[in-house]
Scaffold this motif. Structure first.
Motif, short mmCIF file in Angstrom:
data_model
loop_
_atom_site.label_atom_id
_atom_site.label_comp_id
_atom_site.label_asym_id
_atom_site.label_seq_id
_atom_site.Cartn_x
_atom_site.Cartn_y
_atom_site.Cartn_z
N ASN A 433 0.87 -1.16 0.00
CA ASN A 433 0.00 0.00 0.00
C ASN A 433 0.90 1.21 0.00
OD1 ASN A 433 -1.47 2.29 0.83
ND2 ASN A 433 -3.06 1.00 1.67
N ARG A 434 0.94 1.90 -1.14
CA ARG A 434 1.88 3.00 -1.26
C ARG A 434 1.28 4.34 -0.85
NH1 ARG A 434 6.74 1.38 -2.96
NH2 ARG A 434 6.80 -0.63 -3.97
N THR A 435 0.11 4.29 -0.25
CA THR A 435 -0.48 5.56 0.21
C THR A 435 -0.42 5.66 1.73
OG1 THR A 435 -2.73 4.69 0.42
CG2 THR A 435 -2.08 5.56 -1.75
N SER A 436 -0.02 4.58 2.38
CA SER A 436 -0.04 4.58 3.84
C SER A 436 1.22 5.23 4.41
CB SER A 436 -0.14 3.15 4.36
OG SER A 436 -0.01 3.13 5.76
N PRO A 437 1.05 6.04 5.46
CA PRO A 437 2.23 6.66 6.05
C PRO A 437 3.09 5.66 6.82
CG PRO A 437 0.26 7.34 7.23
CD PRO A 437 -0.20 6.55 6.05
N PHE A 438 2.48 4.55 7.27
CA PHE A 438 3.23 3.62 8.12
C PHE A 438 2.80 2.21 7.75
CE2 PHE A 438 4.93 1.82 11.99
CZ PHE A 438 5.97 2.68 12.31
N ALA A 439 3.51 1.62 6.80
CA ALA A 439 3.03 0.38 6.20
C ALA A 439 3.87 -0.83 6.61
CB ALA A 439 3.06 0.51 4.69
N PHE A 440 3.19 -1.91 6.97
CA PHE A 440 3.90 -3.16 7.24
C PHE A 440 4.28 -3.76 5.89
CE2 PHE A 440 4.24 -7.72 8.32
CZ PHE A 440 5.22 -7.60 9.29
N ASN A 443 8.27 -7.76 6.91
CA ASN A 443 9.03 -8.03 8.14
C ASN A 443 9.61 -6.75 8.72
OD1 ASN A 443 10.99 -7.42 6.33
ND2 ASN A 443 12.11 -9.35 6.50
N LYS A 444 9.01 -5.63 8.36
CA LYS A 444 9.46 -4.31 8.82
C LYS A 444 8.34 -3.32 8.56
CE LYS A 444 11.46 -3.23 4.29
NZ LYS A 444 10.98 -4.41 3.55
N PHE A 445 8.46 -2.15 9.16
CA PHE A 445 7.51 -1.08 8.86
C PHE A 445 8.20 -0.02 8.03
CE2 PHE A 445 5.02 -2.83 12.35
CZ PHE A 445 3.73 -2.68 11.85
N GLU A 446 7.45 0.52 7.09
CA GLU A 446 7.99 1.59 6.26
C GLU A 446 7.27 2.88 6.64
OE1 GLU A 446 7.30 1.00 2.06
OE2 GLU A 446 8.91 2.37 1.53
N PHE A 447 8.00 3.79 7.29
CA PHE A 447 7.44 5.11 7.65
C PHE A 447 7.71 6.01 6.45
CE2 PHE A 447 7.92 9.06 10.53
CZ PHE A 447 6.59 9.37 10.37
N ARG A 448 6.63 6.38 5.75
CA ARG A 448 6.77 6.98 4.43
C ARG A 448 6.51 8.48 4.38
NH1 ARG A 448 3.46 5.74 1.07
NH2 ARG A 448 4.67 5.33 -0.77
N MET A 449 6.56 9.11 5.53
CA MET A 449 6.16 10.52 5.58
C MET A 449 7.33 11.49 5.54
SD MET A 449 3.54 11.60 8.45
CE MET A 449 1.81 11.70 8.21
#
Ligand code: ADP
Ligand code: MG
Length: 695
Positions: A433-440, A443-449
């Motif tokens: 999900n490339r619109t989420s600010p904090f995506a699982f 095996n990690k979280f991607e903080f995208r903000m």
């Protein structure tokens, strides 16, 4: 080309070098400090310093520097030569353990948010042995932390190291309850870095790029990113050459530069390293940004790290991929084959969910800057609302737990391409999900903000500390529990019930989500000026004080530094705009007016039987826009004068946001319209087409 294996880390005082050059006992005690983050004896430092110096001199170094990360967001360095006078009028090369461990740069000119008056200029830098020293441009760089004479933290490294320690302590408590003995838990980060490259000659003609890093004027080009032909597209030769040299320079410094590609906007690119511990990732990201700029210069290019160099096309961000790992090599956010039965994973996942929901505002602040305000919520980056994407499988498991039902076992699906010759690929449990600010992301979280120019330190301080607090709470409950298994289940269930509001798997860019988020009570702090003050809230101070990350005074001062930074940034932008509008745009526009009106006058004087209707309309439009440009210049001038009435930094920042920024937008609107009608030959600086589509 030299083999990558040969050049990788060749300028780093890494473990191989240490092992080769240090006595066994010294190497062992240094390694222990590096792995476990405890103190280092002075005798050890003495020997390390001497070995470092010899190694650095062999690499051509003449100087050393304590390299630190003040609140400016970039790094700072002051170089000292190794020389000391010798009796015979010559010099010897010296470097002591004391010089390695401690430096005393004058601290008075760095932002401190009122923590330190100029007369108390003393600041100290202390060696951080958990990040390797390296040689660059004839200097030995020693990564250090920076604090004031009174012990107040003045940098971005010290609190990061403290937050890593906090999460280490709490995660070990939890793991112990699961019967595991590990000696260190680290958070890991892989920051993806976006950037723009523009031609240097054109850059030099744009005061806005030089002074503010972004274009303050510029009409929308005929072609932007709408054809979506740049993303992952072929690399321009010049860019490819640049990327190649950049990789090599990064590898020499031991930076694991891995992925490179074109990004969405024309002239936009990305580099991603392989992840490392948060501390090293932060240092390496700073070096990466620095080298991106330096190497560009050699190729006649300029690297723009600003979050929004061009209006109307995507800006640049930084994705902070974050996880937690033990020194035994276990990734604590790895769900394994059957996540529903992996209670340890579910517990750590719950801790992250609770932390993100509880401290959403602090995460938002970590992404706040004048530059990033242009991106958040503008359909190119997540909105200013913190939510988490977990994907269908994990969400279903958590829902089942909440309802007290048995979750469905995971099924491994395969990707069907319909082409027999292609290998069958196991399908990931969830799409991205490339619109989420904090995506699982598996095996990690991607903080995208995060913004592209930001240090990643702030975001990771918040993440580490917030998750540490929740783990602390969970550990205390579990240590006192009668039935460990039941208590874990109860914790996960309660967490889902109270914090599921932060989970959202849908499209974060839609207006419907903004409404839905408001209904769920999630904070939506639209601009930096709305967000930053929450950093000094009681909740925030309590969290940071509890884990010794910041004192109350330090929290408040950091908040001030951020607000001040915002106001200063907008002020510089406004002044630059005025300068360009008055000295470049207006004279060009007036010159063009003269041509148009002269032509019209000649035609009118000839009094031929021709229609001048369109020409008169054109001249009128030009003249009206010129008049409008002049009045918008006056308006911005006057509004800037009013900023003198605000002393309190919060009020000042607010005024800049609400009035100055708005007046800038209006002025830009008129100037950009003029750009579309004034002759190209008269326009005073390179346009968006020139800048974005250079060869
Ligand atoms: P994307 O698909 O978002 O473009 P990339 O593959 O470019 O992702 O980048 C993913 C980043 O996540 C890389 O820097 C990678 O090293 C990092 N990463 C992978 N595993 C971990 C982990 N366990 N902890 C932190 N970062 C990780
Ligand atoms: Mg990404």
């Amino acid at each position: 080309m030299t083999e990558v294996k040969e050049i990788f880390g060749c300028n780093v005082f890494n473990e191989t070098v240490m092992q080769a050059r240090l006595p066994k006992s010294i190497f062992k005690s240094l390694k222990k400090t590096m792995a476990e983050g405890n103190g280092l004896a002075p005798e050890v430092a003495e020997v390390v310093a001497s070995a470092m110096k010899d190694w650095a001199i062999e690499k051509g170094a003449t100087h050393y520097t304590h390299w630190f990360q003040p609140m400016t967001g970039i790094t700072a360095e002051k170089h000292d030569a190794f020389i000391a006078p010798a009796a015979d009028g010559k010099v010897v090369m010296e470097f002591s353990g004391k010089e390695l461990i401690k430096g005393e740069p004058d601290a008075s000119s760095f932002p401190s948010g009122g923590l330190r008056a100029t007369f108390e200029a003393r600041g100290y830098t202390t060696w951080d042995p958990t990040s390797y020293a390296f040689v660059k441009d004839g200097t030995l760089y020693i990564p250090t932390a920076f604090c004031s004479y009174g012990g107040e933290v003045l940098d971005k490294k010290t609190p990061l190291l403290r937050s890593m320690e906090a999460i280490n302590v709490q995660a070990i408590r939890i793991l112990k309850l699961f019967g595991k003995t590990v000696t260190r838990v680290n958070t890991t980060v892989g920051p993806e870095q976006e950037y723009f490259l523009v031609d240097k000659a054109m850059y030099k003609e744009r005061k806005d790029l030089i002074l503010t890093g972004r274009t303050l004027f510029g009409a929308k080009p005929a072609k932007g990113q709408e054809l979506e032909d740049h993303y992952f597209g072929n690399l321009r030769q010049r860019v490819s050459d640049y990327m190649k040299e950049l990789d090599e320079e990064l590898w020499k410094l031991g930076i694991l530069a891995k992925t490179k590609h074109n990004e969405v906007a024309p002239a936009q690119h990305e580099l991603a390293p392989i992840f490392s511990t948060t501390n090293i990732a932060t240092d390496h990201n700073q070096l990466t940004m620095e080298l991106m700029k330096k190497v560009a210069d050699k190729h006649g290019l300029v690297c723009l790290l600003h979050e929004k160099p061009f209006a109307g096309v995507n800006g640049s961000g930084k994705h902070n991929n974050w996880s937690i790992s033990t020194n035994a090599g276990e990734n604590l956010l790895e769900p394994g084959k059957s996540p529903k039965d992996n209670t340890q994973f579910l517990l750590f996942l719950s801790a992250v969910i609770k932390a993100v929901d509880k401290y959403a505002e602090l995460l938002r602040v970590a992404a706040a800057s004048a530059g990033n305000d242009h991106r958040l919520g503008a359909n190119e980056a997540p909105p200013a609302i913190i939510s988490m994407f977990l994907g269908d499988e994990l969400t279903a498991i958590l829902e089942a737990i909440e309802k007290g039902e048995e979750a469905q076992p995971s099924v491994k699906a395969f990707l069907e391409t319909g082409v027999a010759a292609l290998p069958k690929l196991p399908k990931d449990a969830t799409d991205r999900n490339r619109t989420s600010p904090f995506a699982f992301t598996g095996n990690k979280f991607e903080f995208r903000m995060l913004g592209s120019s930001a240090s990643i330190s702030g975001a990771n301080i918040v993440l580490n500390t917030a998750v540490a607090e929740v783990l602390d709470e969970f550990a205390s409950r579990l240590e006192n529990a009668q039935d460990f298994g039941k208590e874990v289940a109860a914790i996960v269930k309660e967490t889902v019930a109270s914090h599921k509001k932060v989970i959202f798997n849908g499209n974060n860019y839609s207006d419907a989500w903004v409404e839905e988020a408001a209904k769920r009570g999630l904070p939506n702090l639209r601009s930096s000026v709305d967000a930053i003050p929450t950093f000094a809230s009681e909740k925030s101070i309590a969290l940071f004080e509890k884990y010794g990350i910041f004192s109350k005074t330090e929290v408040i001062s950091r908040c001030e530094i951020m607000l001040e930074g915002y106001a200063k940034t907008i002020n510089i932008e406004a002044l630059t705009m005025l300068e360009m509008a008055k000295k470049e745009i207006l004279p060009a526009v007036l010159k063009y007016n003269k041509e148009v009106f002269k032509t019209l006058k000649v035609k009118q004087e000839l009094a031929l039987n021709i229609s001048l209707e369109k020409e008169i309309a054109y001249a009128t439009k030009l003249s009206n826009l010129t008049e409008s440009l002049m009045s918008k210049i006056d308006e911005l001038d006057n509004i800037l004068l009013e900023t003198k009435n605000y002393e309190e930094v919060r009020e000042l920042a607010k005024f800049f946001r609400e009035y100055v920024f708005e007046a800038m937008q209006t002025l830009r609107g008129v100037a950009d319209e003029l750009e579309t009608i004034v002759s190209a030959a008269d326009w005073p600086f390179p346009t968006y087409v020139d800048l974005l589509f250079y060869v």
